[in-house]
Scaffold this motif. Structure first.
Motif, PDB file in Angstrom:
ATOM      1  N   HIS A 164     139.002 -35.957  33.960  1.00 38.70           N
ATOM      2  CA  HIS A 164     137.884 -35.441  33.467  1.00 38.70           C
ATOM      3  C   HIS A 164     137.185 -36.720  33.050  1.00 38.70           C
ATOM      4  CE1 HIS A 164     134.941 -31.984  32.953  1.00 38.70           C
ATOM      5  NE2 HIS A 164     134.289 -32.853  32.084  1.00 38.70           N
ATOM      6  N   HIS A 209     133.283 -39.248  33.134  1.00 42.25           N
ATOM      7  CA  HIS A 209     131.737 -38.989  33.662  1.00 42.25           C
ATOM      8  C   HIS A 209     131.563 -40.547  33.864  1.00 42.25           C
ATOM      9  CE1 HIS A 209     130.822 -34.850  33.498  1.00 42.25           C
ATOM     10  NE2 HIS A 209     131.560 -34.913  32.451  1.00 42.25           N
ATOM     11  N   ASN A 221     132.379 -34.980  37.391  1.00 41.54           N
ATOM     12  CA  ASN A 221     132.757 -33.533  36.854  1.00 41.54           C
ATOM     13  C   ASN A 221     131.219 -32.800  36.310  1.00 41.54           C
ATOM     14  OD1 ASN A 221     135.786 -33.035  36.585  1.00 41.54           O
ATOM     15  ND2 ASN A 221     135.603 -34.943  36.027  1.00 41.54           N
ATOM     16  N   CYS A 222     131.513 -31.589  35.926  1.00 42.87           N
ATOM     17  CA  CYS A 222     130.552 -30.784  35.340  1.00 42.87           C
ATOM     18  C   CYS A 222     128.992 -30.695  36.298  1.00 42.87           C
ATOM     19  CB  CYS A 222     130.300 -31.376  34.160  1.00 42.87           C
ATOM     20  SG  CYS A 222     131.693 -31.317  32.670  1.00 42.87           S
ATOM     21  N   GLU A 277     125.142 -35.793  29.643  1.00 47.29           N
ATOM     22  CA  GLU A 277     126.122 -36.725  29.389  1.00 47.29           C
ATOM     23  C   GLU A 277     125.995 -37.602  28.165  1.00 47.29           C
ATOM     24  OE1 GLU A 277     128.712 -35.422  29.914  1.00 47.29           O
ATOM     25  OE2 GLU A 277     128.595 -34.321  31.858  1.00 47.29           O
ATOM     26  N   GLN A 281     136.525 -24.993  31.747  1.00 41.17           N
ATOM     27  CA  GLN A 281     136.613 -25.498  30.534  1.00 41.17           C
ATOM     28  C   GLN A 281     136.097 -24.436  29.468  1.00 41.17           C
ATOM     29  OE1 GLN A 281     134.662 -29.666  30.324  1.00 41.17           O
ATOM     30  NE2 GLN A 281     134.114 -28.926  32.295  1.00 41.17           N
ATOM     31  N   ASP A 308     136.307 -37.037  29.114  1.00 42.72           N
ATOM     32  CA  ASP A 308     134.643 -37.350  29.231  1.00 42.72           C
ATOM     33  C   ASP A 308     134.383 -38.796  29.001  1.00 42.72           C
ATOM     34  OD1 ASP A 308     133.319 -35.019  29.763  1.00 42.72           O
ATOM     35  OD2 ASP A 308     132.933 -34.371  27.629  1.00 42.72           O
TER      36      ASP A 308
HETATM   37 ZN   LIG Z   1     132.378 -32.947  31.750  1.00 49.77          ZN
END
Ligand SMILES: [Zn+2]
Length: 566
Positions: free
Chosen positions: A61, A63, A89-90, A113, A262, A434
């Motif tokens: 996970h 970014h 991700n996300c 982010e 999440q 992250d």
């Molecule tokens: Zn994320």
């Protein structure tokens, strides 16, 4: 020369979960050649006596979509034994993107982010259009292995333009999005990510595009994964409540693919939710479908000021304040009536994310010498010292200091008993670094070294073998990374070699290595001696080698297409 690299005398913990054993590991041409008592000659020999030889950790996970374009190591990943990362991700990716989409994609990255805009403007050389071209741009340019999910936000932006943040899609638009997802998977993506977090907006305050998608749109995109029998579905909502579990269950059943959601965390604002979540997702697994909750191994400590705070975004008036020009914002905070309104709003809403425990919000930096007395104190203590209400004290101190006061707080991960139980669950995938995101707010690069140091060595929540399994083969299996995550002959020679008696993450530090001299936080570790990627040492006792042996990890739909073309 029999081997390019020979790792002698370590304890091999191979990622399978089986008991570790004493063995040498011989590496040839980037692959594990042999394991056992090896006598052959080698170009380089590493003495691993007293150390654990594990597969390199796979950070699923991140970014790092942008950062890897200027920092081929995704620093500080290698300092923690990470040899492979998954980005995208996300819902957020830098591809697919037409020239006209680029700034809108940047807008989402900047806010969701928290990556400084100037770093993205200076650091991202937009040389691609398709997802495959984006992956190609990283080929040969990276020090660690990298794979990516394709982001729903970019896909929607590509098909619908600015209307992607305004309305649902027509059937024709959904069909075009499906085609883009198909192209991305066949171009190497490891899956699809989406974002339904009601707090995730662009820099201009508009919702990120994927939030406008209907269930049917997302199901249609997941159908492409089912059709190609490839990839994971990764999701984020603001707070996973029980009704979301039904949605994850649907995604898993309909696609037959692993779903990631999440997150499973201890939350001060909802202390029993984690147990309800794990009980709630158990039937999905019992029926043979997979929907893993992501869990962090570290409290999500955020550093913020009243210049940039996002911790209060769940409160509409607070959020509005944060979008006001700073001068106007400071005037507002000085106004007793406004503060009363802010207080009434916060206290009047049900607890969702922010815990409202002013004893758990720390003052980590003050701008003016006379305020040094508050440094290291909680906002509750500081308020008592000033004879003020905590919200007044927070806002007035910030105004006095020109909004430069730095606070730190963690909404999640505060109760170690609970976090230990969460990390043991088979329905949980640990590790939400992250990395590449929130670069001035906090760091969780050390999720792996914290797992091994704090949770395995100090708190003994599980055997080392099981923890290594969760950091390596479990991730590789879920993401369809076929040749990594185990120490076995034929597998890629990715290793984390560390001292199990000392390994741990160190505190975050500031550095200024982002484009345009932007500041950000990094994190180092102790006890991680060698990080090896495809047979080459990229990090030795915290020092990066400069070597770039990383590879792009492409998914099974890409491999199937490549095989069919032969
Ligand atoms: Zn994320």
């Amino acid at each position: 020369m029999d081997y390019d690299l020979l790792i002698k005398g370590g304890r091999v913990v191979d990622g399978s979960g089986l008991p570790g054993y004493q063995a040498d590991v011989g590496v040839k041409d980037g692959r594990i050649a042999e394991i056992g008592r090896l006598q052959g000659t080698a170009a380089r020999t590493i003495d691993a006596a007293g150390l654990v030889v594990a597969p390199g950790f796979i950070d699923h996970h991140t970014h790092l979509d942008a950062q890897l374009l200027w920092d081929p190591y995704g620093t500080s990943e290698p300092m923690h034994g990470v040899t492979s990362v998954v980005m995208g991700n996300c819902g957020l990716t830098l591809a697919p993107a037409k020239a006209a989409d680029r700034d809108n994609i940047v807008k989402s990255f900047v806010r969701v982010e928290a990556i400084p805009r100037i770093a993205l403007e200076v650091g991202v050389p937009w040389r691609w259009h398709t997802y495959e071209e984006y992956l190609d741009a990283l080929d040969g340019q990276v020090g660690i292995n990298v794979g990516g999910l394709v982001g729903h936000i970019a896909v929607r932006q590509y098909v619908m333009g600015e209307e992607s943040v305004e309305r649902t899609a027509t059937p024709d638009e959904v069909a075009r999005m499906q085609q883009l997802v198909r192209e991305a998977l066949e171009g190497g993506a490891l899956g699809l990510s989406t974002n339904r977090n009601e707090r995730h907006m662009r820099e201009d305050g508009k919702p990120v595009a994927s939030r406008l998608a209907s269930d049917d749109e997302l199901y249609a995109l997941c159908d492409v994964l089912a059709e190609l029998n490839c990839g994971v579905v990764e999701t984020v909502v603001g707070l996973t409540k029980l009704e979301h579990l039904a949605w994850y269950d649907q995604l898993a059943r309909r696609s037959g693919r692993p779903v990631l959601w999440q997150s499973v965390q201890h939350r001060w604002a909802a202390p029993n939710l984690w147990r309800e979540q794990l009980d709630g997702i158990a039937p999905t697994f019992r029926d043979g479908y997979r929907a893993f909750g992501l869990a962090s191994t570290v409290p999500l400590l955020r550093r913020w000021t009243m210049k940039n705070a996002q911790v209060f975004d769940e409160f509409p008036t607070w959020k509005t304040m944060m979008f006001l020009p700073e001068l106007v914002r400071k005037q507002a905070f000085q106004d007793p009536e406004t503060r009363e309104k802010l207080r009434a709003e916060m206290n009047g809403m049900p607890k969702a994310s922010f815990h409202r425990r002013w004893d758990l919000v720390q003052i980590v930096h003050v701008a003016r010498p006379e305020n040094e007395i508050y440094r290291g104190k909680s906002v509750a203590e500081m308020a008592a010292m000033r004879g003020q209400d905590p919200i007044d004290a927070l806002l007035l101190l910030s105004v006095e200091e020109d909004l430069e006061t730095i606070f730190a707080s963690a909404n999640t991960g505060g109760d170690p008993e609970v976090v230990g139980q969460i990390l043991q669950s088979p329905y949980v995938l640990p590790g939400v670094s992250d990395a590449g995101a929130h670069v001035q707010f906090g760091v969780e690069f050390g999720y792996s070294t914290t797992f091994l140091g704090l949770w395995v060595r100090e708190r003994e929540i599980m055997p080392l073998e099981q923890a290594i399994h969760k950091l390596t083969f479990q991730v590789a299996s879920i993401f369809g990374i076929e040749d990594r995550g185990l120490v076995r002959p034929g597998y890629a020679a990715d290793f984390a070699i560390f001292d199990p008696n000392t390994v741990r993450a160190l505190d975050a530090e500031w550095t200024q290595d982002y484009p345009a001299d932007t500041r950000r936080l990094i994190q180092r570790s102790e006890g991680m001696h060698y990080t090896i990627v495809n047979g080459r040492v990229i990090c030795e006792d915290g020092r990066l080698s400069g070597d770039l042996p990383g590879q792009v990890m492409r998914g099974s739909a890409y491999r199937a297409r490549a095989a069919a073309a032969v």
